[in-house]
Design an enzyme around this catalytic site. Structure first.
Site, PDB file in Angstrom:
ATOM      1  N   ASP A 214      -2.596  10.032   3.429  1.00  0.00           N
ATOM      2  CA  ASP A 214      -3.835   9.720   3.572  1.00  0.00           C
ATOM      3  C   ASP A 214      -4.626  10.840   4.624  1.00  0.00           C
ATOM      4  OD1 ASP A 214      -6.273   8.575   4.021  1.00  0.00           O
ATOM      5  OD2 ASP A 214      -5.519   7.120   5.285  1.00  0.00           O
TER       6      ASP A 214
ATOM      7  N   LYS B 156     -10.124  13.212   7.762  1.00  0.00           N
ATOM      8  CA  LYS B 156      -9.586  12.740   9.218  1.00  0.00           C
ATOM      9  C   LYS B 156      -9.596  13.842  10.296  1.00  0.00           C
ATOM     10  CE  LYS B 156      -6.384   8.827   7.834  1.00  0.00           C
ATOM     11  NZ  LYS B 156      -7.318   7.900   8.653  1.00  0.00           N
TER      12      LYS B 156
ATOM     13  N   ASP C 194     -12.118   7.230   3.719  1.00  0.00           N
ATOM     14  CA  ASP C 194     -10.806   6.973   4.552  1.00  0.00           C
ATOM     15  C   ASP C 194     -10.396   5.593   4.428  1.00  0.00           C
ATOM     16  OD1 ASP C 194      -8.634   7.702   5.946  1.00  0.00           O
ATOM     17  OD2 ASP C 194      -9.877   7.855   7.784  1.00  0.00           O
TER      18      ASP C 194
ATOM     19  N   GLU D 238      -9.445   3.760   2.247  1.00  0.00           N
ATOM     20  CA  GLU D 238      -8.841   3.733   0.824  1.00  0.00           C
ATOM     21  C   GLU D 238      -7.772   2.660   0.435  1.00  0.00           C
ATOM     22  OE1 GLU D 238      -7.447   5.339   3.155  1.00  0.00           O
ATOM     23  OE2 GLU D 238      -5.539   5.240   2.896  1.00  0.00           O
TER      24      GLU D 238
ATOM     25  N   LYS E 272       1.013  -1.217   0.086  1.00  0.00           N
ATOM     26  CA  LYS E 272      -0.195  -0.151  -0.141  1.00  0.00           C
ATOM     27  C   LYS E 272       1.019   1.265   0.098  1.00  0.00           C
ATOM     28  CE  LYS E 272      -2.966   2.632   3.043  1.00  0.00           C
ATOM     29  NZ  LYS E 272      -4.212   2.731   4.327  1.00  0.00           N
TER      30      LYS E 272
ATOM     31  N   ASP F 151       1.502   6.324   5.216  1.00  0.00           N
ATOM     32  CA  ASP F 151       0.533   5.674   4.788  1.00  0.00           C
ATOM     33  C   ASP F 151       1.137   4.762   3.422  1.00  0.00           C
ATOM     34  OD1 ASP F 151      -1.751   4.238   5.577  1.00  0.00           O
ATOM     35  OD2 ASP F 151      -3.082   5.633   4.303  1.00  0.00           O
TER      36      ASP F 151
ATOM     37  N   ARG G 187      -7.622  -0.694   1.188  1.00  0.00           N
ATOM     38  CA  ARG G 187      -8.114  -1.839   0.549  1.00  0.00           C
ATOM     39  C   ARG G 187      -8.521  -1.450  -0.750  1.00  0.00           C
ATOM     40  NH1 ARG G 187     -12.584  -1.714   5.247  1.00  0.00           N
ATOM     41  NH2 ARG G 187     -11.159  -0.686   6.323  1.00  0.00           N
TER      42      ARG G 187
HETATM   43  N1  BES Z   1      -4.079   4.448   6.960  1.00  0.00           N
HETATM   44  C1  BES Z   1      -5.374   4.503   7.642  1.00  0.00           C
HETATM   45  C2  BES Z   1      -4.919   3.441   8.863  1.00  0.00           C
HETATM   46  C3  BES Z   1      -4.137   4.081   9.845  1.00  0.00           C
HETATM   47  C4  BES Z   1      -4.693   4.508  11.028  1.00  0.00           C
HETATM   48  C5  BES Z   1      -2.755   3.474   9.659  1.00  0.00           C
HETATM   49  C6  BES Z   1      -3.804   5.070  12.037  1.00  0.00           C
HETATM   50  C7  BES Z   1      -1.872   4.072  10.883  1.00  0.00           C
HETATM   51  C8  BES Z   1      -2.559   4.678  11.906  1.00  0.00           C
HETATM   52  C9  BES Z   1      -6.384   3.920   6.895  1.00  0.00           C
HETATM   53  O1  BES Z   1      -6.442   4.181   5.485  1.00  0.00           O
HETATM   54  C10 BES Z   1      -7.629   4.333   7.607  1.00  0.00           C
HETATM   55  O2  BES Z   1      -7.872   5.591   7.396  1.00  0.00           O
HETATM   56  N2  BES Z   1      -8.605   3.367   7.888  1.00  0.00           N
HETATM   57  C11 BES Z   1      -9.544   3.632   8.527  1.00  0.00           C
HETATM   58  C12 BES Z   1     -10.752   2.805   8.231  1.00  0.00           C
HETATM   59  C13 BES Z   1     -12.063   2.901   8.580  1.00  0.00           C
HETATM   60  C14 BES Z   1     -12.491   4.291   8.001  1.00  0.00           C
HETATM   61  C15 BES Z   1     -13.083   1.879   8.138  1.00  0.00           C
HETATM   62  C16 BES Z   1      -9.480   3.571  10.033  1.00  0.00           C
HETATM   63  O3  BES Z   1      -8.656   2.762  10.539  1.00  0.00           O
HETATM   64  O4  BES Z   1      -9.910   4.372  10.882  1.00  0.00           O
HETATM   65 ZN    ZN Z   2      -4.790   4.854   4.807  1.00  0.00          ZN
HETATM   66 MN    MN Z   3      -7.632   6.004   5.277  1.00  0.00          MN
END
Ligand code: BES
Ligand code: ZN
Ligand code: MN
Length: 496
Positions: free
Chosen positions: A265, A272, A342, A344, A260, A283, A346
């Site tokens: 992000d 966020k 967010d 994204e 990834k 990210d 996946r």
């Molecule tokens: N890149 C983030 C995940 C992340 C969060 C990595 C904190 C490192 C530290 C990912 O893209 C994301 O935002 N995931 C969301 C998914 C949710 C919207 C279902 C998350 O984990 O909040």
């Molecule tokens: Zn992300």
């Molecule tokens: Mn995200």
């Protein structure tokens, strides 16, 4: 300037590191002096908090003015239960810490194992010193107060020079890979843009890796709607970089690594909160690991065919950004309702995984992604999450992780979690319905883009960036995954 490691039969000893075991009468190594020195150490241990515990250290001076640094080796017993590689790496790390703490620029180390060859002990110790000493300093425009005293050279004393140097060479190559990954993760997102990340992948051509880059037009033609949707709000064009190392049998199916690479992000329109958004420069950590790993395999001429595919986008909110509720068609043909922009990672991996299995028919695929914040909730920052459709693959990864002390923990992929991502208007939606299991529903989403090929997913969100020092890295980027996967390949797929 980075730390230079060397090995010598007779190292200069202005600053000398020696080992001291816990709870044992101190017998100074004969090479470091005489009975007076040995007595001095005994007294130092008796009169200070330094007791020789693992990774403890104490700096003292001999009457002749030589600086001696005592490094705790822990109890003498108990060798069998330890991972001895990690044990020596931790001692190397302690050496790095104490030297930079007291402001030494150069030191020699006269520490050896008992019943363990120098060619095992010293390379591991040196690796620990090297990994722990890495710093990122390019953006300081003024000299740092301690810059004159930055650790520049550590020399390890040995009588079996050749064997030690030979054993250290591949470890030094892995360290280079780790440093490349750490650099990419540490660089801010205005420097590591999709274009620069793709260029870095391209730069591996100079070490013999074949590299191609798919541009947006190529991806459109192929039908990578899930990946393109994520990048459409950014001023930077999305890319996919494909790296191939062919060190194995001609025509043999490759092993595949998919990363990834979200260079930043923001969450997109599902924006966020500003707290800790800065961490989202990491990210692209999964892609960073794939690049560092491919460089490592190439530099040490690994006898394996490996492909690395990284999906590179920037996730931004803008008038062209995808909206929560948009439906996109992935390369697989399956449609996805994007309910949260967010989620994204996946989406881009869906297309990258499908592309990889379709084009390369690999033996297996392993993806790495800073995929879910829920991973940190589950595991803290001690381990990364492992998801796998194949028990053999999972066990090999768990074992490699233990060997290099990059620990994994396996999570379930039960079918029961799969219905969580059913959508009412498309084949699936990109977030789970209910409460909890956020890391698992994300993995289940990815699994819908994997056919019969064995597959493992490493959710490295918990370990890519550390907020405190760990044995093998100062606070910041760890490059977790490079050493693990390099070991996994070396132990299982190089036909030894
Ligand atoms: N890149 C983030 C995940 C992340 C969060 C990595 C904190 C490192 C530290 C990912 O893209 C994301 O935002 N995931 C969301 C998914 C949710 C919207 C279902 C998350 O984990 O909040
Ligand atoms: Zn992300
Ligand atoms: Mn995200």
């Amino acid at each position: 300037m980075s730390l230079k490691i060397s090995f010598q039969k007779d190292a200069p000893k202005t600053v000398l590191c020696v080992g001291v075991h816990e709870n044992s009468p101190v017998v100074c190594d004969p090479s470091c002096g005489d009975q007076t020195v040995s007595d001095l150490i005994t007294k130092a241990v008796a009169n200070s908090t330094f007791k020789g515990k693992l990774s403890q250290s104490l700096s003292i001076f001999t009457p002749a003015g030589q600086r001696l640094i005592l490094i705790g080796l822990g109890p003498k017993e108990d060798k069998k239960t330890d991972n001895r590689e990690v044990y020596w790496q931790k001692i190397g790390s302690a050496i790095s810490c104490v030297l930079s703490c007291i402001g030494c620029t150069e030191a020699s180390v006269d520490i050896h194992g008992e019943g363990e060859e120098d060619s095992f002990v010293l390379p591991n110790m040196a690796l620990g010193t090297l990994l722990r000493s890495w710093r990122f300093e390019k953006y300081f425009t003024k000299k740092q107060p301690d810059e004159l005293f930055r650790l520049k050279q550590v020399t390890f004393q040995t009588a079996t020079l050749e064997a030690v140097e030979k054993a250290f060479a591949p470890l030094a190559i892995v360290a280079e890979g780790v440093f490349l990954t750490r650099e990419l993760v540490t660089e801010p997102a205005n420097v590591v843009t999709p274009a620069t990340l793709a260029l870095t992948a391209m730069s591996l051509q100079k070490v013999g890796v074949t590299v191609e880059v798919l541009e947006e037009a190529d991806m459109k033609k192929l039908g990578m709607g899930a990946l393109l949707g994520v990048g459409q709000g950014s001023a930077h064009d999305s890319k996919v970089a494909i790296m191939r190392w062919e060190g194995g049998q001609k025509g043999e199916a490759p092993i595949a690594f998919v990363g990834k690479g979200v260079t930043f992000d923001t969450g997109g329109l599902s924006l966020k909160p500003s707290t800790s958004m800065e961490d989202m420069k990491d990210d692209m950590g999964g892609a960073g690991v794939v690049i560092g790993l491919m460089q490592t395999l190439a530099l040490r001429k690994a006898k394996v065919n490996a492909v690395g595919v990284i999906a590179i986008v920037e996730n931004m909110p803008s008038s062209t950004a995808q909206r929560p509720s948009d439906v996109v068609t992935s390369l697989s043909g399956q449609t996805i309702e994007v309910l949260n922009t967010d989620a994204e990672g996946r989406l881009i991996l869906a297309d990258a995984l499908w592309y990889t299995q379709d084009r390369f028919k690999p033996k297996f695929m392993i993806d790495l992604a800073t995929l879910t914040g829920a991973m940190i909730v589950a595991l803290g920052k001690e381990r990364a999450g492992l998801f796998a459709t194949d028990d053999g693959l999972a066990d090999k990864l768990l074992k490699a992780g233990e060997q290099v002390n990059e620990l994994l923990w396996r999570f379930p992929l039960d079918d029961a979690y799969d219905k969580e991502i059913n959508s009412t208007i498309a084949d699936m939606k990109n977030i789970g319905s209910g409460r909890g299991a956020g890391s698992i529903t994300a993995a289940k989403f990815l699994q819908r883009f994997v056919n019969n090929v064995p597959w493992a997913h490493l959710d490295i969100a918990s370990v890519t960036l550390m907020d405190k020092d760990i044995p093998m890295a100062a606070k910041g980027a760890t490059a977790f995954g490079v050493r693990l996967l390099n070991r996994f390949v070396a132990d299982n797929y190089e036909g030894k």
